[in-house]
Design an enzyme around this catalytic site. Structure first.
Site, mmCIF file in Angstrom:
data_model
loop_
_atom_site.group_PDB
_atom_site.id
_atom_site.type_symbol
_atom_site.label_atom_id
_atom_site.label_comp_id
_atom_site.label_asym_id
_atom_site.label_seq_id
_atom_site.Cartn_x
_atom_site.Cartn_y
_atom_site.Cartn_z
ATOM 1 N N ARG A 288 27.048 1.572 8.119
ATOM 2 C CA ARG A 288 26.124 0.487 7.768
ATOM 3 C C ARG A 288 26.560 -0.862 8.315
ATOM 4 O O ARG A 288 25.804 -1.827 8.248
ATOM 5 C CB ARG A 288 25.971 0.397 6.248
ATOM 6 C CG ARG A 288 25.176 1.546 5.643
ATOM 7 C CD ARG A 288 24.750 1.249 4.222
ATOM 8 N NE ARG A 288 23.883 2.303 3.712
ATOM 9 C CZ ARG A 288 24.286 3.274 2.901
ATOM 10 N NH1 ARG A 288 25.540 3.306 2.500
ATOM 11 N NH2 ARG A 288 23.443 4.203 2.486
ATOM 12 N N ILE A 417 14.545 -0.854 6.048
ATOM 13 C CA ILE A 417 14.253 0.553 5.764
ATOM 14 C C ILE A 417 15.339 1.461 6.345
ATOM 15 O O ILE A 417 15.731 2.458 5.736
ATOM 16 C CB ILE A 417 12.871 0.938 6.340
ATOM 17 C CG1 ILE A 417 11.779 0.063 5.705
ATOM 18 C CG2 ILE A 417 12.580 2.416 6.125
ATOM 19 C CD1 ILE A 417 10.419 0.206 6.347
ATOM 20 N N PHE A 418 15.832 1.107 7.547
ATOM 21 C CA PHE A 418 16.888 1.877 8.213
ATOM 22 C C PHE A 418 18.059 2.171 7.267
ATOM 23 O O PHE A 418 18.481 1.313 6.494
ATOM 24 C CB PHE A 418 17.463 1.061 9.378
ATOM 25 C CG PHE A 418 16.881 1.408 10.734
ATOM 26 C CD1 PHE A 418 16.235 2.607 10.967
ATOM 27 C CD2 PHE A 418 17.016 0.520 11.791
ATOM 28 C CE1 PHE A 418 15.728 2.908 12.224
ATOM 29 C CE2 PHE A 418 16.511 0.806 13.050
ATOM 30 C CZ PHE A 418 15.859 2.014 13.261
ATOM 31 N N GLU A 419 18.623 3.379 7.383
ATOM 32 C CA GLU A 419 19.880 3.747 6.723
ATOM 33 C C GLU A 419 19.862 3.460 5.226
ATOM 34 O O GLU A 419 20.851 3.036 4.643
ATOM 35 C CB GLU A 419 21.064 3.047 7.402
ATOM 36 C CG GLU A 419 21.226 3.443 8.863
ATOM 37 C CD GLU A 419 22.381 2.743 9.544
ATOM 38 O OE1 GLU A 419 23.280 2.248 8.839
ATOM 39 O OE2 GLU A 419 22.397 2.693 10.782
ATOM 40 N N GLY A 420 18.710 3.705 4.614
ATOM 41 C CA GLY A 420 18.536 3.445 3.194
ATOM 42 C C GLY A 420 17.711 2.204 2.967
ATOM 43 O O GLY A 420 18.148 1.095 3.274
#
Length: 629
Positions: A288, A417-420
């Site tokens: 992240r 929205i990406f990676e959670g």
């Protein structure tokens, strides 16, 4: 809602929660600054002074960032990538030649072996220039094959696959399915053992880099558990059904990938059977870090445009930047950019240092940076007016500077929205932040616990809170001379210390009020997380300013001070909304909407949506996978 429907929902929720809990890393073998922050304990010693790198690593890192900058300026046309919706093959090969696909892969496996700090600074640079290109690099290294193998792979797997990744063979991460977002309990892709192989069947959606990937990390169900595999992208039975198109990031190679009787050698299993979800979650702890870095790049670029436009444009006899309505936007953009860089760099340095458990810090950095940077870019578009809404190509065609403000805003939207998604990140951080409370309460908040179990749990909880609550009464933040080592910014660290204790008390009040139902009070917990994120950012920016002041004088203090005052105002609002809100009314109204109670609101409109099922998969046999040549 019928009792049968309610029971079914509760059963599915319990199953999904159990899957998540089994994958969650429960032990805390290393300290965590953010974990203690949520408990009302400002452990400044864990982050100050911020960890430093060896001089040799700094020299190599700076040299690499300079090389990437020169390559971008000389060989990459971001307008072309936006126009053609594709990163040219020669650009990919050129970056591979620099080592950009193996930044954090060790030299023994053909990579550069650079610290995360310089991985992040590279993405800050690339993200400011071409977000789609930054996504290509980060998806490959942050969640693709390199990261899970570095942490969980065997030596044989590392020697087989990492040199290929470092040399420029692109990797992708495949978890999401058409009917499975952040709920892994519903995963339907299967991997069945057959001799020395596993046989994979299923469909994966939103496979960033999946259209051009040479190597894939695939999450699949092995029996009742989820496992992770390295899969060759050109294996027989793999079909990329289509390349998806999006609101922004038009250059990314994101697709729908189908697996039909795909044979994968058993030696390609990462870790053990059933560890797949834990591998994915652990990988994301450092994975992240890429998003805060690119967000910092977006915001720093916004400062440049805001400054130049604020001086160039005149309205009513004054430069537009001198008008208070615009000046406040410039101040917000500049202060936020400095804070975002501070958050990104502090988290990366903690990752390099490896003495802290950064699972909460990385998640906070991702959540905070993606939300704040989007607001920064939105304010830049507003400041530019009609020109902010106009495309760079259109601006240039009529003789003006082609500033891609609207593109940057579109490109950054996916970061939330990406990676959670931000909503999922709130829940994940909450679970870690209130872990001490849930552990202390134990069976006390379990409605199915026996009277004896609840009595034992009450004793444990009483002992925990009797020891913990008195620590929240007063601390260094109440002392006028507290944190004087931080100079002009000491007042803000005193505020952080006092507020962290107030936050911990508020969490306890919520626990006392709702007990086991607390985990369903998502709006309340979301605000708790947002306050913690602001406090983390304030700490990071104060530490960065103190360090930067050695070379830059008072200027870093000015940025940090303004940011901290802005953050304080946001924190006050969040605290007010913890207890004074319309959450219950909103939830009730939402249920009425879903039940069709207000369908009269939908009268007088036409829906331009293209007909089709809400959730489906592409038809046809065409394989749109392509190889970088």
């Amino acid at each position: 809602m019928s009792e049968q429907t309610k029971y079914a929902e509760q059963t599915k929720y319990a199953e999904s929660r159990q899957v998540g809990e089994q994958a969650r890393e429960r032990e805390w073998t290393r300290p965590s600054f953010a974990k203690q922050l949520f408990l009302g304990d400002l452990r400044l010693d864990l982050v100050h002074p911020a960890p430093t790198l060896p001089a040799e690593a700094v020299e190599r890192g700076e040299e690499f960032v300079r090389a990437v900058r020169h390559y971008l300026e000389s060989h990459v046309d971001p307008a072309l990538i936006e126009r053609t919706a594709q990163v040219p093959d020669e650009v990919v090969k050129g970056l591979a030649g620099l080592g950009a696909f193996g930044i954090t892969i060790g030299a023994e496996y053909g990579g550069l072996g650079l610290p995360y700090l310089y991985y992040c600074r590279t993405l800050t640079l690339v993200g400011s220039y071409c977000p789609a290109l930054a996504t290509l690099l980060s998806a490959h290294q942050s969640i693709g094959v390199p990261q899970p193998l570095k942490q969980f792979g065997t030596e044989e797997q590392k020697r087989e696959f990492l040199p290929r990744c470092a040399a420029g063979e692109i990797s992708a991460f495949l978890l999401t399915e058409p009917d499975v977002g952040s709920d892994p309990a519903r995963l339907s892709t299967t991997a069945v053992r057959d001799g020395d192989d596993y046989v994979l069947d299923g469909v994966k959606l939103w496979t960033t880099n999946g259209v051009v990937a040479d190597l894939l990390v695939v999450m699949a169900r092995t029996g009742k558990k989820i496992s992770a595999f390295v899969v060759e992208g050109d294996s027989p039975g793999i079909t990329v059904r289509r390349r998806n198109s999006f609101m922004g990031l038009r250059g990314i190679e994101n697709g729908v990938t189908e697996f039909s009787q795909v044979r994968v050698p058993a030696r390609n299993l990462i870790g053990k059977e059933g560890q797949g979800l834990r591998i994915a979650l652990t990988t994301l702890n450092t994975g992240r870090l890429s998003l805060p870095a690119t967000c910092a790049g977006n915001a720093k670029w916004a400062v440049k445009i805001a400054r130049e436009w604020g001086n160039a444009r005149e309205q009513w006899g004054r430069k537009v930047g001198r008008h208070e309505a615009v000046a406040t936007k410039i101040a917000f953009i500049a202060a936020s950019a400095y804070a975002l860089e501070a958050v990104s760099e502090l988290t990366a340095r903690l990752a390099d240092d490896q003495r802290n458990d950064i699972r909460i810090e990385a998640a906070l950095a991702k959540l905070y940076a993606t939300e704040l940077s989007y607001k920064v870019l939105d304010e830049l578009v507003q400041m530019r007016g009609g020109r902010g809404y106009e495309t760079a190509e259109s601006l240039a065609a009529r003789g003006e500077r082609g500033v891609p403000a609207e593109q940057m805003l579109r490109d950054s939207r996916i970061n939330r929205i990406f990676e959670g998604s931000s909503e999922i990140m709130h829940l994940m951080i909450t679970r870690e932040a209130v872990d001490a409370h849930l552990a202390a309460a134990g069976e006390l908040i379990n409605p199915e616990a026996s009277r004896q179990e609840r009595a034992h749990a009450l004793g444990r909880a009483s002992r925990f809170y009797a020891k913990w609550l008195p620590t929240l009464v007063a601390g260094t933040g109440n002392l006028p001379g507290g944190y004087t080592a931080l100079g002009p910014l000491a007042q803000h660290l005193r505020f952080v210390e006092r507020t962290s204790r107030k936050l911990a008390r508020s969490t306890f009040y919520g626990m006392s009020r709702w007990q086991g139902r607390l985990e369903h009070k998502q709006s309340f917990l979301g605000r708790v997380v947002d306050i913690g994120a602001e406090l983390f950012a304030m700490t990071a920016v104060c530490l960065k300013a103190e360090e930067d002041a050695d070379d830059l004088g008072r200027r870093p203090y000015e940025l940090a001070d303004t940011f901290c005052h802005q953050a304080r105002r946001r924190i006050r609002t969040l605290f007010d909304e913890l207890w004074d809100n319309s959450d219950e009314e909103d939830v009730r109204l939402a249920r009425y909407v879903l039940d069709g109670r207000y369908d009269f609101l939908e009268e007088g409109i036409l829906d331009p949506s293209i007909e089709g099922p809400w959730i489906g998969t592409p038809d046809g046999d065409e394989n749109v996978r392509r190889k970088i040549l």
